[in-house]
Design a protein around this motif. Structure first.
Motif, short mmCIF file in Angstrom:
data_model
loop_
_atom_site.label_atom_id
_atom_site.label_comp_id
_atom_site.label_asym_id
_atom_site.label_seq_id
_atom_site.Cartn_x
_atom_site.Cartn_y
_atom_site.Cartn_z
N GLU B 18 58.60 1.94 -5.38
CA GLU B 18 58.75 1.42 -6.81
C GLU B 18 57.37 2.65 -7.08
O GLU B 18 56.22 2.12 -7.07
CB GLU B 18 58.66 -0.17 -6.98
CG GLU B 18 60.20 -0.48 -6.90
CD GLU B 18 60.31 -1.96 -7.66
OE1 GLU B 18 59.45 -2.40 -7.55
OE2 GLU B 18 61.57 -2.36 -8.89
N ARG B 22 55.29 0.02 -12.72
CA ARG B 22 55.90 -1.09 -12.79
C ARG B 22 54.90 -2.29 -12.51
O ARG B 22 54.92 -3.42 -13.87
CB ARG B 22 57.00 -1.54 -11.98
CG ARG B 22 57.32 -2.57 -11.90
CD ARG B 22 59.07 -3.42 -11.61
NE ARG B 22 59.47 -4.36 -11.53
CZ ARG B 22 60.18 -4.88 -11.17
NH1 ARG B 22 61.02 -3.63 -9.67
NH2 ARG B 22 60.77 -6.19 -11.43
N ARG B 80 54.53 -5.27 -3.33
CA ARG B 80 54.39 -4.29 -3.93
C ARG B 80 55.16 -3.36 -2.84
O ARG B 80 55.85 -2.46 -2.59
CB ARG B 80 53.48 -3.12 -5.02
CG ARG B 80 53.82 -2.30 -5.06
CD ARG B 80 53.13 -1.07 -5.86
NE ARG B 80 53.71 0.40 -6.57
CZ ARG B 80 52.89 1.09 -6.08
NH1 ARG B 80 52.08 1.62 -4.75
NH2 ARG B 80 53.95 2.82 -6.01
N SER B 83 58.35 -4.05 -1.81
CA SER B 83 59.35 -4.04 -2.82
C SER B 83 59.77 -1.90 -2.75
O SER B 83 59.11 -1.47 -1.97
CB SER B 83 59.15 -3.94 -3.84
OG SER B 83 59.00 -5.17 -4.33
N LYS B 94 68.07 -1.41 -2.12
CA LYS B 94 66.71 -1.67 -2.78
C LYS B 94 66.00 -3.16 -2.38
O LYS B 94 66.89 -4.29 -2.53
CB LYS B 94 66.77 -1.36 -4.14
CG LYS B 94 65.43 -2.23 -4.90
CD LYS B 94 65.44 -1.29 -6.98
CE LYS B 94 64.28 -1.39 -7.22
NZ LYS B 94 64.37 -1.90 -8.63
N ASP B 96 63.69 -6.08 -3.52
CA ASP B 96 63.11 -6.37 -4.73
C ASP B 96 62.27 -7.60 -3.93
O ASP B 96 61.90 -8.87 -3.65
CB ASP B 96 63.63 -7.14 -6.23
CG ASP B 96 63.59 -5.94 -7.04
OD1 ASP B 96 62.78 -5.07 -6.99
OD2 ASP B 96 64.63 -6.52 -7.86
N TYR B 130 58.39 9.75 -12.97
CA TYR B 130 59.96 7.92 -13.24
C TYR B 130 60.43 8.53 -13.44
O TYR B 130 60.26 8.83 -14.45
CB TYR B 130 58.74 7.55 -12.36
CG TYR B 130 58.11 6.64 -13.79
CD1 TYR B 130 56.66 6.39 -14.64
CD2 TYR B 130 59.10 5.09 -14.31
CE1 TYR B 130 56.65 6.25 -15.81
CE2 TYR B 130 58.44 4.52 -15.28
CZ TYR B 130 57.02 5.06 -16.24
OH TYR B 130 57.31 4.22 -17.54
N TYR B 142 62.36 2.11 -11.69
CA TYR B 142 61.00 2.71 -11.81
C TYR B 142 60.86 3.74 -10.49
O TYR B 142 60.34 3.08 -9.64
CB TYR B 142 60.67 1.29 -11.23
CG TYR B 142 60.26 0.75 -12.31
CD1 TYR B 142 59.15 1.52 -14.14
CD2 TYR B 142 60.94 -0.74 -12.83
CE1 TYR B 142 58.95 0.58 -14.13
CE2 TYR B 142 61.03 -0.70 -14.07
CZ TYR B 142 59.93 -0.62 -14.74
OH TYR B 142 59.76 -1.36 -16.33
N VAL B 143 61.42 4.46 -10.32
CA VAL B 143 61.85 5.59 -9.44
C VAL B 143 60.91 6.76 -8.94
O VAL B 143 61.19 7.55 -10.50
CB VAL B 143 63.28 5.99 -8.71
CG1 VAL B 143 63.43 7.71 -7.78
CG2 VAL B 143 64.61 4.54 -8.83
#
Lengths: 79, 160
Positions: B18, B22, B80, B83, B94, B96, B130, B142-143
Motif C-alpha cells: 500500500e 496511509r 505495512r 500488507s 489484498k 490487510d 497513488y 491506496y494503490v
C-alpha cells in the motif's frame, strides 16, 4: 524514593521487552503464513529485509528500555 | 508487467505494498509523542533538585511515552510490510494486516469483473502517485500507480 522509581522503571522495561517479543513472534508467524502463500503465487513476491526490521526493533527497544533506566541516574546532573 | 505461471496455472502479474501515505498520520502522531517525551525528559532534568517527586513522575511518563512510540512505529512498519496487493490473471488479493489487531485477506476474482478503472483525486494523489483501482463496484484504495495497475488488469481481462 529513587528505589521506588527504579522498580517502576524495571517493570516498564519488562513490559516493554515482553511486548517487543510478542510483536516479533506475531510478525514471524504472519510472515511465514503469508510467505508461503506468496511463494505459491510467485518467487518474485518473496520479501527481503524482514529481518532488518526485526533486528532494528529488538536493538532499539533494548536500547531505549535500559537506556532510560541508566538515564535516571544521570538526569539530575545533565544540566 | 512481470508474468510467471505457478503450479496451479495461475499467472502472477504484479505485487505491491500500500502507498506510504496511509501511514503518514500515525507516523506524525508518533513524532509528536517523541518530541513531547524528550521535552518531558528535559523538564525532569530541570526540576530534579527542587521538586524531586515531580521530576520522577515526569521521567517515568517520558519513558512510557518514548517506549509506546517505539512500539507504535515498529508495529506500523511491520504491519505495512505484511500488507500487500497481489495481482494475478485470475484474481486480485489484498492483504490487510495490523499485527494483533487485523488479519484480513480480500480476494476479487477477475472472471466476474466487467469494468476496471483507476482514480486519482486531488493534488496529493497526483503528486504522490497513488489512488484507487475500481473493479466494478469494489474499490481498492491506496494503490501506488493505480493507472498502471488498472492497465495490467485490463490487459488480463482482454486476454480472456
Amino acid at each position: 524514593m529513587s528505589m521506588i522509581v527504579l522498580i517502576i522503571l524495571g517493570i516498564i522495561d519488562l513490559i516493554s521487552i515482553l511486548m517487543m517479543l510478542a510483536l516479533v513472534f506475531e510478525f514471524r508467524h504472519m510472515y511465514h503464513k503469508y510467505g508461503s502463500f506468496f511463494r505459491s503465487l510467485s518467487d518474485t513476491t518473496s520479501n527481503t529485509h524482514a529481518s532488518v526490521y526485526v533486528w532494528m526493533y529488538v536493538v532499539i527497544t533494548l536500547l531505549f528500555s535500559f537506556g532510560a533506566t541508566l538515564l535516571y541516574f544521570i538526569h539530575p546532573h545533565w544540566l | 508487467m512481470n508474468t510467471e505461471a505457478t503450479s496451479n496455472g495461475e499467472m502472477f502479474i504484479s505485487s505491491m505494498q500500500e502507498h506510504w501515505i496511509r501511514y503518514v498520520g500515525p507516523a506524525f502522531g508518533c513524532l509528536i509523542l517523541t518530541t513531547l517525551s524528550i521535552f518531558l525528559y528535559y523538564l525532569a532534568g530541570v526540576s530534579a533538585f527542587e521538586q524531586e517527586w515531580a521530576s520522577d513522575a515526569l521521567f517515568v511518563t517520558a519513558t512510557i511515552m518514548l517506549l509506546v512510540t517505539t512500539h507504535g512505529i515498529f508495529h506500523l512498519l511491520m504491519s505495512r510490510y505484511l500488507s500487500q496487493i497481489i495481482v494475478t490473471d485470475k484474481r486480485i488479493i489484498k492483504l490487510d494486516q495490523r499485527l494483533f489487531l487485523q488479519d484480513e485477506m480480500h480476494e476479487s476474482p477477475l472472471d466476474k469483473v466487467r469494468v476496471v478503472s483507476a482514480e486519482k483525486h486531488g493534488v496529493m494523489q497526483s503528486l504522490l502517485r497513488y489512488g484507487t483501482v475500481v473493479l466494478d463496484q469494489q474499490k481498492i484504495t491506496y494503490v501506488p500507480h493505480p493507472h498502471a495497475v488498472a492497465r495490467d488488469i485490463a490487459h488480463v481481462l482482454e486476454m480472456k
